[in-house]
Design a protein around this motif. Structure first.
Motif, PDB file in Angstrom:
ATOM      1  N   THR A 188      30.879  24.442  86.598  1.00 35.20           N
ATOM      2  CA  THR A 188      31.263  23.047  86.852  1.00 35.20           C
ATOM      3  C   THR A 188      32.153  23.005  88.089  1.00 35.20           C
ATOM      4  N   TYR A 189      31.742  22.224  89.080  1.00 29.14           N
ATOM      5  CA  TYR A 189      32.501  22.105  90.319  1.00 29.14           C
ATOM      6  C   TYR A 189      33.586  21.032  90.176  1.00 29.14           C
ATOM      7  N   THR A 190      34.588  21.159  90.988  1.00 32.29           N
ATOM      8  CA  THR A 190      35.674  20.159  90.980  1.00 32.29           C
ATOM      9  C   THR A 190      35.484  19.103  92.061  1.00 32.29           C
ATOM     10  N   GLU A 191      34.654  19.403  93.054  1.00 33.19           N
ATOM     11  CA  GLU A 191      34.399  18.471  94.138  1.00 33.19           C
ATOM     12  C   GLU A 191      32.907  18.241  94.292  1.00 33.19           C
ATOM     13  N   VAL A 192      32.615  17.050  94.820  1.00 39.33           N
ATOM     14  CA  VAL A 192      31.227  16.723  95.094  1.00 39.33           C
ATOM     15  C   VAL A 192      30.965  16.966  96.568  1.00 39.33           C
ATOM     16  N   ARG A 193      30.208  18.062  96.830  1.00 41.12           N
ATOM     17  CA  ARG A 193      29.841  18.400  98.205  1.00 41.12           C
ATOM     18  C   ARG A 193      28.720  19.432  98.168  1.00 41.12           C
ATOM     19  N   ASP A 194      28.316  19.884  99.341  1.00 39.29           N
ATOM     20  CA  ASP A 194      27.265  20.895  99.413  1.00 39.29           C
ATOM     21  C   ASP A 194      27.851  22.282  99.192  1.00 39.29           C
ATOM     22  N   TYR A 195      27.031  23.139  98.480  1.00 37.97           N
ATOM     23  CA  TYR A 195      27.474  24.506  98.195  1.00 37.97           C
ATOM     24  C   TYR A 195      26.305  25.476  98.433  1.00 37.97           C
ATOM     25  N   THR A 196      26.658  26.693  98.866  1.00 40.55           N
ATOM     26  CA  THR A 196      25.694  27.794  98.954  1.00 40.55           C
ATOM     27  C   THR A 196      26.079  28.826  97.899  1.00 40.55           C
ATOM     28  N   ILE A 197      25.173  29.090  96.952  1.00 41.64           N
ATOM     29  CA  ILE A 197      25.434  30.018  95.838  1.00 41.64           C
ATOM     30  C   ILE A 197      24.701  31.321  96.131  1.00 41.64           C
ATOM     31  N   VAL A 198      25.417  32.436  96.005  1.00 41.51           N
ATOM     32  CA  VAL A 198      24.852  33.762  96.283  1.00 41.51           C
ATOM     33  C   VAL A 198      24.961  34.631  95.030  1.00 41.51           C
TER      34      VAL A 198
END
Length: 449
Positions: free
Chosen positions: A337-347
């Motif tokens: 669960t993220y705390t911010e709404v934005r783009d992320y790259t998951i590795v």
């Protein structure tokens, strides 16, 4: 005692002169009693020649040489026919033995024949006549023919120790008897481990087969095999043993056969019961083929790792969520669960064990998220991201999202308003008049009737 009895038995055939027999007997008792005839060896006792009419060979023969000499001298007589009837040749191949009153024939104390009967020229109680070459002779069981226990006898045996024929030394009378099979010699135990073979049943697996033999009373009771990789040897009652090596390498495998011999178990190694086993390392193939992302709700996402592995062992993964946090997992799924709404790259970094060495491989995924225009803490697709219908700059759930208040209308006093008011009043009056008139006409009609 049998030596003395042998002497006495000779007199069974000396019927012609009882005084001579008595004298010889007395003299023998005196001399042999003093010298200890009781200690003489049975097979080597000196013969007492029987020179009476019952003897087949007059006065007998002490050995094979004398037997042959008398045989040839009597060639015109009946000896060839008599001995031929019992398959006795003139050239004897014999050993010294004894025939006994109990019907046994013995050599060195060992019974080689039973049911013995002697053949003579004179009938005695218990004998039966037999015809040989037109002449009559008499066959008598030893139990009836012998006065004492036994007589020195020349005995012929075959290569296996079986009885063939016998001749009483003192009188030359043939002995006809039932051969007693010799006691077979005790077998000599023999055992060997002949071969160790290895069959491949898998990349690291082998099936070992131990070939061994045991005979002569020896018995195979088990096997032991050392696989050459430092593990403890394995015991088995089966000659076939399966084994899987932990890693590639060259191994010298040794086997031992357990053999029970005379009640004891001995271990039998063998140069032929060794084998070289080569385990080759197969090529490894491993990869992270995809990282799937599924939005669960709001700012929560589920991640699933897809992978391939051949000749490699998956050892877990570390997932970097792109927001400065990560999690190490042993399986292939994880949630975040993220705390911010934005783009992320998951590795995702996967670890594999390849031949005892840890190898890494990676795959990644992206999350694209648009913030709510009115509330950047929410994603745009959140139900709580709807605009206020009265003010688009406010979210729907904002406490400031309220309907505007409409002010109350003031009274109208202009000429138009007065004109319209009068017109309305006149209309009301006119309508009332028409109504009343219609009621009167209805009443009159009803009364006229």
């Amino acid at each position: 005692m049998r030596g003395l009895r042998s002497v006495l038995n000779q007199f069974r055939y000396m019927k012609s002169n009882h005084l001579i027999v008595g004298g010889i007997f007395a003299l023998g008792m005196g001399i042999f009693g003093v010298l200890g005839i009781l200690n003489q060896v049975e097979a080597q006792a000196a013969i007492v020649r029987d020179c009476d009419n019952n003897a087949i060979m007059y006065c007998g023969a002490e050995n094979a040489g004398e037997f042959k000499q008398k045989f040839e001298a009597n060639a015109p007589g009946d000896l060839p026919a008599i001995y031929g009837h019992y398959w006795i040749p003139k050239d004897l191949q014999v050993v010294q033995g004894q025939s006994f009153k109990d019907g046994t024939v013995r050599v060195n104390g060992k019974v080689v024949a039973t049911n013995a009967k002697s053949i003579g020229r004179q009938p005695i109680p218990g004998s039966r006549p037999i015809s040989i070459a037109g002449k009559t002779y008499y066959e008598t069981p030893n139990s009836a023919a012998f006065v004492t226990d036994g007589l020195p006898t020349m005995v012929a045996l075959d290569a296996q120790g079986n009885f063939k024929y016998a001749v009483i030394s003192g009188c030359g009378n043939p002995i006809y008897a039932t051969p007693t099979p010799p006691t077979p010699p005790k077998p000599t135990p023999a055992y060997t481990c002949d071969l160790l073979s290895a069959q491949q049943t898998g990349t690291f697996s082998r099936r070992f087969k131990i070939d061994a033999r045991a005979s002569g009373g020896a018995e195979i009771v088990g096997y032991r095999i050392d696989f050459g990789d430092g593990t403890a040897p394995k015991d088995s009652t089966s000659s076939t043993i399966d084994y899987t090596y932990a890693k590639a390498g060259n191994y010298t495998v040794k086997s031992i056969v357990k053999v029970k011999v005379d009640g004891k178990v001995v271990e039998v190694p063998g140069d032929k019961c060794q084998a070289q086993v080569v385990i080759e390392q197969p090529a490894a193939d491993y990869a992270c083929t995809a990282l799937d992302v599924v939005k669960r709700s709001g700012k929560t996402y589920d991640f699933t790792i897809r992978k391939t592995e051949k000749n490699a062992a998956y050892k877990g993964a570390t997932v970097d969520f792109g927001d400065g946090t990560s999690e190490t997992i042993t399986g292939t799924t994880v949630s975040h669960t993220y705390t911010e709404v934005r783009d992320y790259t998951i590795v995702a970094t996967l670890k594999f064990d390849v031949n005892g060495e840890v190898k890494d491989t990676k795959c990644q995924a992206k999350i694209t998220a648009t913030p709510c225009p009115t509330n950047p803490a929410l994603p745009k697709d959140s139900p709580d991201c709807a605009e206020c219908p009265y003010d688009s700059s406010l979210p729907k759930n904002s406490p400031d999202c309220k309907a505007p208040v409409t002010p109350a209308a003031l009274p109208q006093t202009g000429p138009g308003e007065l004109l319209m008011g009068g017109f309305g009043l006149a209309s009301i009056i006119t309508a009332s008049s028409y109504y009343l008139a219609s009621r009167r006409d209805l009443l009159a009609t009803l009364l006229g009737k």
